[in-house]
Design an enzyme around this catalytic site. Sequence first.
Site, mmCIF file in Angstrom:
data_model
loop_
_atom_site.group_PDB
_atom_site.id
_atom_site.type_symbol
_atom_site.label_atom_id
_atom_site.label_comp_id
_atom_site.label_asym_id
_atom_site.label_seq_id
_atom_site.Cartn_x
_atom_site.Cartn_y
_atom_site.Cartn_z
ATOM 1 N N CYS A 2 0.903 -1.310 -0.152
ATOM 2 C CA CYS A 2 0.000 -0.021 0.009
ATOM 3 C C CYS A 2 0.937 1.166 -0.008
ATOM 4 O O CYS A 2 2.225 1.230 0.215
ATOM 5 C CB CYS A 2 -0.793 0.008 1.317
ATOM 6 S SG CYS A 2 -1.795 -1.396 1.509
ATOM 7 N N ARG A 27 1.167 1.631 -6.036
ATOM 8 C CA ARG A 27 1.446 0.737 -5.015
ATOM 9 C C ARG A 27 0.310 0.247 -4.605
ATOM 10 O O ARG A 27 0.011 -0.714 -3.870
ATOM 11 C CB ARG A 27 1.903 1.216 -3.535
ATOM 12 C CG ARG A 27 3.291 2.009 -4.272
ATOM 13 C CD ARG A 27 3.994 2.760 -2.844
ATOM 14 N NE ARG A 27 4.183 1.780 -1.700
ATOM 15 C CZ ARG A 27 5.261 1.135 -1.531
ATOM 16 N NH1 ARG A 27 6.166 1.258 -2.400
ATOM 17 N NH2 ARG A 27 5.401 0.146 -0.481
ATOM 18 N N TRP A 76 -3.977 -1.670 -0.981
ATOM 19 C CA TRP A 76 -3.892 -2.905 -1.875
ATOM 20 C C TRP A 76 -4.380 -3.805 -0.991
ATOM 21 O O TRP A 76 -3.600 -4.425 -0.231
ATOM 22 C CB TRP A 76 -2.566 -3.103 -2.623
ATOM 23 C CG TRP A 76 -2.734 -4.311 -3.317
ATOM 24 C CD1 TRP A 76 -2.123 -5.520 -3.015
ATOM 25 C CD2 TRP A 76 -3.184 -4.463 -4.768
ATOM 26 N NE1 TRP A 76 -2.353 -6.210 -4.160
ATOM 27 C CE2 TRP A 76 -3.036 -5.893 -5.230
ATOM 28 C CE3 TRP A 76 -3.971 -3.542 -5.677
ATOM 29 C CZ2 TRP A 76 -3.349 -6.131 -6.401
ATOM 30 C CZ3 TRP A 76 -4.201 -4.187 -6.912
ATOM 31 C CH2 TRP A 76 -4.136 -5.362 -7.153
ATOM 32 N N ASN A 102 1.494 -0.142 6.135
ATOM 33 C CA ASN A 102 1.641 -1.048 4.885
ATOM 34 C C ASN A 102 2.161 -2.241 5.404
ATOM 35 O O ASN A 102 3.217 -1.976 6.095
ATOM 36 C CB ASN A 102 2.507 -0.267 3.761
ATOM 37 C CG ASN A 102 3.031 -0.844 2.793
ATOM 38 O OD1 ASN A 102 2.487 -1.791 2.499
ATOM 39 N ND2 ASN A 102 4.196 -0.722 2.329
ATOM 40 N N GLY A 103 1.777 -3.251 4.946
ATOM 41 C CA GLY A 103 2.397 -4.739 5.590
ATOM 42 C C GLY A 103 1.383 -5.404 5.902
ATOM 43 O O GLY A 103 0.235 -5.613 5.706
ATOM 44 N N GLU A 498 7.606 -20.277 -19.894
ATOM 45 C CA GLU A 498 7.386 -18.735 -19.208
ATOM 46 C C GLU A 498 8.527 -18.048 -19.830
ATOM 47 O O GLU A 498 8.225 -16.923 -20.130
ATOM 48 C CB GLU A 498 7.516 -18.949 -17.789
ATOM 49 C CG GLU A 498 7.560 -17.708 -16.979
ATOM 50 C CD GLU A 498 6.163 -16.697 -17.288
ATOM 51 O OE1 GLU A 498 5.097 -17.529 -17.945
ATOM 52 O OE2 GLU A 498 5.980 -15.613 -16.735
ATOM 53 N N LYS A 502 7.785 -14.738 -21.835
ATOM 54 C CA LYS A 502 8.137 -13.292 -21.558
ATOM 55 C C LYS A 502 8.901 -12.745 -22.593
ATOM 56 O O LYS A 502 8.644 -11.564 -22.993
ATOM 57 C CB LYS A 502 9.240 -13.480 -20.346
ATOM 58 C CG LYS A 502 8.846 -13.941 -18.850
ATOM 59 C CD LYS A 502 7.915 -12.724 -18.217
ATOM 60 C CE LYS A 502 6.312 -12.757 -18.635
ATOM 61 N NZ LYS A 502 5.690 -13.351 -17.968
ATOM 62 N N GLU A 505 6.303 -11.470 -25.704
ATOM 63 C CA GLU A 505 5.623 -10.563 -25.338
ATOM 64 C C GLU A 505 6.041 -9.212 -25.023
ATOM 65 O O GLU A 505 5.462 -8.282 -25.358
ATOM 66 C CB GLU A 505 4.526 -10.633 -23.925
ATOM 67 C CG GLU A 505 5.139 -10.933 -22.670
ATOM 68 C CD GLU A 505 4.030 -11.426 -21.804
ATOM 69 O OE1 GLU A 505 4.407 -11.752 -20.653
ATOM 70 O OE2 GLU A 505 2.877 -10.820 -21.788
ATOM 71 N N HIS A 521 11.893 -35.141 -31.540
ATOM 72 C CA HIS A 521 10.666 -35.611 -32.215
ATOM 73 C C HIS A 521 10.204 -34.327 -33.451
ATOM 74 O O HIS A 521 8.752 -34.387 -33.757
ATOM 75 C CB HIS A 521 9.396 -35.821 -31.188
ATOM 76 C CG HIS A 521 10.077 -36.838 -30.446
ATOM 77 N ND1 HIS A 521 9.937 -38.432 -31.004
ATOM 78 C CD2 HIS A 521 10.550 -36.964 -29.124
ATOM 79 C CE1 HIS A 521 10.319 -39.028 -29.990
ATOM 80 N NE2 HIS A 521 10.707 -38.419 -28.837
ATOM 81 N N LYS A 619 -3.026 -5.545 -19.407
ATOM 82 C CA LYS A 619 -2.744 -6.330 -18.355
ATOM 83 C C LYS A 619 -3.865 -7.085 -17.978
ATOM 84 O O LYS A 619 -3.482 -8.419 -17.346
ATOM 85 C CB LYS A 619 -2.639 -5.217 -17.157
ATOM 86 C CG LYS A 619 -2.122 -5.791 -15.773
ATOM 87 C CD LYS A 619 -0.719 -6.244 -15.807
ATOM 88 C CE LYS A 619 -0.207 -6.892 -14.624
ATOM 89 N NZ LYS A 619 0.945 -8.062 -14.726
HETATM 90 O O1 M6R Z 1 -4.702 -11.859 -14.187
HETATM 91 P P1 M6R Z 1 -4.381 -13.103 -14.824
HETATM 92 O O2 M6R Z 1 -3.288 -13.842 -14.010
HETATM 93 O O3 M6R Z 1 -5.591 -13.960 -14.943
HETATM 94 O O4 M6R Z 1 -3.819 -13.009 -16.334
HETATM 95 C C1 M6R Z 1 -3.493 -14.298 -17.279
HETATM 96 C C2 M6R Z 1 -2.872 -13.635 -18.353
HETATM 97 O O5 M6R Z 1 -3.482 -12.833 -19.180
HETATM 98 C C3 M6R Z 1 -1.363 -13.051 -18.066
HETATM 99 O O6 M6R Z 1 -0.624 -14.017 -17.052
HETATM 100 C C4 M6R Z 1 -0.748 -12.789 -19.143
HETATM 101 O O7 M6R Z 1 -0.176 -14.107 -19.916
HETATM 102 C C5 M6R Z 1 0.582 -11.878 -18.822
HETATM 103 N N1 M6R Z 1 0.862 -10.938 -19.870
HETATM 104 C C6 M6R Z 1 1.921 -12.730 -18.885
HETATM 105 O O8 M6R Z 1 3.050 -11.955 -18.657
#
Ligand code: M6R
Length: 624
Positions: A2, A27, A76, A102-103, A498, A502, A505, A521, A619
């Site tokens: 927070c 935050r 938060w 905060n905490g 993953e 990363k 994206e 394969h 996001k």
């Molecule tokens: O909010 P969520 O965890 O449900 O979001 C899922 C995905 O949209 C999210 O993880 C997305 O793949 C990210 N941009 C990955 O970095």
Amino acid sequence: MCGIIGYIGDKKTSDILIDGLKRLEYRGYDSCGIAVINGVGGLYLKRVSGRVDALDALAASDPVKGARAGIGHTRWATHGAPSEDNAHPHTDCSGSVVVVHNGIIENYLELKEILLKAGHKFKSETDTEVIVHLLEEKLKNLDVAEKNARQAMLEPVFFEAVRRTIADLKGAFALAAAWAKCPAILLAARQHSPLVAGLGEGENFIASDVSAFLKHTKRVVFLNDGEIAAVKKEGVTFFDFKGRKLERESIVIQWDSTMAEKGGYKHFMLKEIHEQPEAVEDTLRGRLLPISGELLEREINLPLELIKKFKRLQVIACGTAYHAGLVARYVFENFGMPTEVDFASEFSDRAKITDKDTLVIAISQSGETADTLHASREAKVSGAKVLAITNTVGSTLTREADFVLYTHCGPEIGVASTKAFMGQLAAVYLLGVHFATARKKLALAEARTYAEELLKLPRLAEELFLSEKSIAAMAGACAGSEHFLFIARHINFPIALEGALKIKEISYVHAEGYAAGEMKHGPIAIIDKGMPVLAVATTSKAISLMAGNIEEAKARGARVIAIVDEDSRKLIKAADYIQVPKTMELLSPMLNVIPLQLFAYYVALAKKCDIDKPRNLAKSVTVR
Ligand code: M6R
């Protein structure tokens, strides 16, 4: 995570606090509030559920004049849904003491019980509210001094009460307190959550970070753990938790306010990568039984009977959260629990085999992803119970799920998920051990070993950052490549996925994550000279097979960067190495993912991409 701010000086306090809160909104932003001391004994309190703009409008409709001190907070949620009642500042029963925090207070339930017995009335569900009632209690005990005292004499009383209050708290806190009877001083304290004092001319500040007051002063003192700041108009004095005065040197900050929000990092993504040790600590904090290391039942409220009874687990999630789900499958299966994992979007369109004997685990940072919500609704219709793992208190998923286990990572601003993934993994391990002990698949002593290893991870992750420069150099050298391959086996296979996600994206290049055993394969055909292959090759049951896969890639001209630990390094021959600290194989994804996140970040940086806001992405994906 927070944001808190405190101000004392001659300017219009409510404006300064609200402006500071706007800058701290990154935050947390589910509710907010300010408390301003309005002359001796007067307290002006405004709180809203929602963002700081709403608070601004509310304060403008009912302005306060003449106030010279106050504290504010943007929240938060961790304990209690986002609502006006749960918004800070919190007040004591008399309405004259206010606290922002905060905490996470680990022992808040124990303290609350004592305070309830002493007659305190609680108005919120937060852990923070215990602090303000405890402070009220300590002030009562110091009553003699108060009655005899003149105004200035009350300050030591207030200080002593705050000091005694924090001595009773366990957990993490950055807090600020004000007392209407003592308007010339604010008291603030830090233990494991950030706090910084801003030193102005005839005015002073306290805040979670410098962005809150940077336009008023750049001269600051960062508090250390175990320190108290007494903030007055004339100056700020520092003490340790025993009340001994400290000499602290101020420094002058060169950051502008955007840099300050990012803690001096160039991007939120990098800041969030670095916040991962804290994300793990916060997700574990106060949730483990001290003796066995098991998850406390109150953290999840999933009846033991149900845990013992379900026949299978079904994980549903999207994107990075799906990768956490794939790790979960290895963890749960390791403890003898049959587990399926699906993309939420695919689960929705498949014939359902979930039923009342299935526990569905929906993983979502935001708790608002449309596909995950839709899939969990369908699972409920099939008779299954849904357990949500999420970072967002009050999100749709938390309202619709039967049970919730929160990750406590604070808001994640970068579109590319990093610290939320880490929190999801920590939550998955907590659940795995909890279920396994409840189902008698794991002895308490073994559960404890897992807990001990988990608790070491934040420190090991910090160690890993010492390699950041060399990871950046390797990434820079590969940044011109158009194709990247990530390979791994078993529990680290999701980490290869993953790593590839990363880089895709944020750098917009082609990257694939593959199970190393599958390479022959088909996919091995794409390897040609100089292609970067990132191979996760830390110690595991499959390390010699992994070593073979690395040789196969090298033989086709790949430039292999191997993620190794001290022991596996001896077995692997690669062009470059990134060495990570050693942990149990089952927990290794939590360390192995960090170099891949950093690698992706530095490739994107070299390519000058818009790292925090990559093209075509949002996001939170709230449409199907
Ligand atoms: O909010 P969520 O965890 O449900 O979001 C899922 C995905 O949209 C999210 O993880 C997305 O793949 C990210 N941009 C990955 O970095």
